[in-house]
Design a protein around this motif. Structure first.
Motif, PDB file in Angstrom:
ATOM      1  N   GLU A 111       0.823  -1.216   0.000  1.00 33.48           N
ATOM      2  CA  GLU A 111       0.000   0.000   0.000  1.00 33.48           C
ATOM      3  C   GLU A 111       0.855   1.263   0.000  1.00 33.48           C
ATOM      4  OE1 GLU A 111      -3.020   0.900  -0.432  1.00 33.48           O
ATOM      5  OE2 GLU A 111      -3.841  -1.091  -0.644  1.00 33.48           O
TER       6      GLU A 111
ATOM      7  N   PHE B 220     -11.251   8.940   4.802  1.00 30.76           N
ATOM      8  CA  PHE B 220     -11.390   8.367   3.470  1.00 30.76           C
ATOM      9  C   PHE B 220     -11.412   9.490   2.447  1.00 30.76           C
ATOM     10  CE2 PHE B 220     -13.361   5.003   6.090  1.00 30.76           C
ATOM     11  CZ  PHE B 220     -12.444   4.006   5.796  1.00 30.76           C
TER      12      PHE B 220
ATOM     13  N   LYS C 180     -11.068   8.272  -7.468  1.00 30.00           N
ATOM     14  CA  LYS C 180     -10.526   7.212  -6.632  1.00 30.00           C
ATOM     15  C   LYS C 180     -10.634   7.571  -5.157  1.00 30.00           C
ATOM     16  CE  LYS C 180      -8.748   4.800 -10.029  1.00 30.00           C
ATOM     17  NZ  LYS C 180      -9.931   4.718 -10.867  1.00 30.00           N
ATOM     18  N   ARG C 181     -10.863   6.557  -4.362  1.00 30.91           N
ATOM     19  CA  ARG C 181     -10.879   6.797  -2.926  1.00 30.91           C
ATOM     20  C   ARG C 181      -9.597   6.260  -2.324  1.00 30.91           C
ATOM     21  NH1 ARG C 181     -16.608   4.177  -2.498  1.00 30.91           N
ATOM     22  NH2 ARG C 181     -15.572   3.077  -4.163  1.00 30.91           N
ATOM     23  N   GLY C 182      -9.032   7.006  -1.398  1.00 34.55           N
ATOM     24  CA  GLY C 182      -7.826   6.530  -0.733  1.00 34.55           C
ATOM     25  C   GLY C 182      -8.213   5.798   0.523  1.00 34.55           C
ATOM     26  N   ASN C 183      -7.766   4.589   0.669  1.00 38.66           N
ATOM     27  CA  ASN C 183      -8.050   3.888   1.913  1.00 38.66           C
ATOM     28  C   ASN C 183      -6.847   3.105   2.394  1.00 38.66           C
ATOM     29  OD1 ASN C 183      -8.166   1.691   0.118  1.00 38.66           O
ATOM     30  ND2 ASN C 183     -10.344   2.029  -0.190  1.00 38.66           N
ATOM     31  N   GLY C 184      -5.791   3.118   1.597  1.00 34.47           N
ATOM     32  CA  GLY C 184      -4.604   2.324   1.910  1.00 34.47           C
ATOM     33  C   GLY C 184      -3.957   2.701   3.225  1.00 34.47           C
TER      34      GLY C 184
ATOM     35  N   LYS D 143      -5.170   4.268   5.719  1.00 33.37           N
ATOM     36  CA  LYS D 143      -6.043   3.990   6.867  1.00 33.37           C
ATOM     37  C   LYS D 143      -5.845   2.536   7.310  1.00 33.37           C
ATOM     38  CE  LYS D 143      -7.963   6.569   4.622  1.00 33.37           C
ATOM     39  NZ  LYS D 143      -7.378   7.670   3.826  1.00 33.37           N
ATOM     40  N   LEU D 144      -5.775   1.653   6.347  1.00 33.55           N
ATOM     41  CA  LEU D 144      -5.597   0.244   6.691  1.00 33.55           C
ATOM     42  C   LEU D 144      -4.199  -0.004   7.260  1.00 33.55           C
ATOM     43  CD1 LEU D 144      -7.010  -2.407   6.848  1.00 33.55           C
ATOM     44  CD2 LEU D 144      -6.174  -2.996   4.611  1.00 33.55           C
TER      45      LEU D 144
ATOM     46  N   ARG E  66      -3.610  -0.559  -7.556  1.00 33.13           N
ATOM     47  CA  ARG E  66      -4.875  -0.047  -8.105  1.00 33.13           C
ATOM     48  C   ARG E  66      -4.966  -0.318  -9.592  1.00 33.13           C
ATOM     49  NH1 ARG E  66      -8.665   2.886  -5.792  1.00 33.13           N
ATOM     50  NH2 ARG E  66      -8.163   3.407  -3.675  1.00 33.13           N
TER      51      ARG E  66
ATOM     52  N   ILE F  87     -12.137  -3.080   5.749  1.00 38.41           N
ATOM     53  CA  ILE F  87     -12.054  -1.642   5.446  1.00 38.41           C
ATOM     54  C   ILE F  87     -12.922  -1.279   4.231  1.00 38.41           C
ATOM     55  CG2 ILE F  87     -10.003  -1.470   3.921  1.00 38.41           C
ATOM     56  CD1 ILE F  87      -9.268   0.869   6.066  1.00 38.41           C
TER      57      ILE F  87
END
Lengths: 239, 97
Positions: free
Chosen positions: A112, A176, A184-188, A190-191, B15, B84
């Motif tokens: 990520e 998010f 695009k959504r960023g969630n990397g 956060k994880l 991605r 998530i």
């Protein structure tokens, strides 16, 4: 038996850098060559090169701070090179006792952070495209770095009011949102935060003058202002 | 129909490749009968990241809704990623144990 010495050409190939860089490093004392019988030819012990190449944080920091050269084996010019090296690391981790299950989470957070560098800087790299990706599974450390735009500049495209690097890194790890929004959504990240909080991993992450340090058993996520202002991003994962 | 996700690779991280995988899967998807479910089997996948999955599973969830069925997996990265993505999409996946 006399130890076999590598010529400067062989050493350059071993480290993936130029002959001139090796000569400069010898003159500056960064990596001193051996000269036989006071001659002018430079030689290197393989073991010394191995030790020299093991200081991953030093290479990564000096690269993003001063554009200093580093062993080419750590350079991933493109996302596909990064993915290939990541797969190699994943396979080696799977064989490591105690990591039969955890390997996938270490690969996930490394992937990520590295993929983020490519996704957010595509077509916008200020100078050198690509990332530094080094790992030492014996020392249980992974280091990633890029000379990209950094979190603040990336996120200001969608959050123009972000006041500082600290605020931007806070948003990147907790909300998010993505610098590539709206598509695009960023969630990397956060994880990454959640995984590091729950698992026996430590994380140091910096972009601009913002720093995240998650270490030890009682990890609390917080972003602080550090002494240095670095370009791009630098991350160290320990496990 | 059942889809073995490992056909797209064992290490599913970027991605870019997640988006490519969805494009490659679209023709198969258009051949589904009206009420047919799509079962996603994670066995063989070593690492699944939220970036890859957000490009592949999130659009499938929007498109298929309850007809998207995920087969349970004991892989830690699959667990973390699905958790998530459910938060991001604000809707649960249909997970079959």
């Amino acid at each position: 038996m006399e130890e076999k010495l590598l010529t400067i050409g062989q050493a350059a190939e071993y480290l993936g850098i130029s002959l001139n860089t090796l000569r400069r490093w010898d003159e500056s004392g960064k990596l001193v060559a051996i000269k036989k019988d006071s001659g002018t030819h430079r030689y290197y012990r393989e073991q010394d090169l191995e030790i020299f190449a093991s200081d991953l944080m030093k290479f990564a920091s000096e690269w993003i701070e001063d554009d200093a050269p580093f062993p080419g084996t750590f350079y991933c010019a493109t996302s596909s090179i990064f993915n290939a090296r990541l797969t190699k690391m994943e396979y080696a981790l799977m064989q490591k006792p105690g990591f039969e299950k955890l390997y996938s989470l270490i690969t996930l957070i490394t992937g990520e952070i590295g993929d983020n560098s490519f996704a957010h800087n595509l077509g916008k790299w200020p100078d050198t495209a690509g990332i530094f990706f080094g790992y030492d599974l014996d020392k249980r450390i992974v280091v990633l770095a890029d000379r990209g735009l950094g979190i603040l500049e990336t996120l200001r495209r969608v959050r123009p009011g972000l006041p500082s690097h600290v605020a931007a890194v806070e948003v990147a790890f907790t909300e998010f949102i993505s610098g590539r929004a709206p598509e695009k959504r960023g969630n990397g990240l956060k994880l990454v935060r959640e995984v590091v909080t729950d698992q026996p991993f430590d994380l140091f992450y910096t972009s601009g003058d913002a720093e995240v340090r998650m270490k030890g058993s009682n990890k609390i996520f917080s972003v602080t202002r550090g002494q240095r202002t670095l370009r791009g991003c630098l991350a160290k994962i320990e496990f | 129909m059942k889809l073995q996700l490992e056909k797209f690779g064992k290490t599913l991280i970027s991605r870019e490749l997640g988006s490519e995988a969805l494009k490659a899967f679209q023709p198969t998807l258009s051949e589904l009968s009206k009420d047919e479910e799509v079962e996603i089997d994670f066995s063989g996948v070593l690492t699944l990241s939220p970036s890859w999955a957000d490009e592949f599973l999130s659009p499938l969830l929007n498109q298929l809704e309850g007809k998207l069925v995920l087969l349970a997996s004991d892989n830690l990265s699959v667990h973390a990623t699905l958790k998530i993505l459910q938060e991001v999409n604000k809707r649960p996946f249909n997970i079959k144990s």
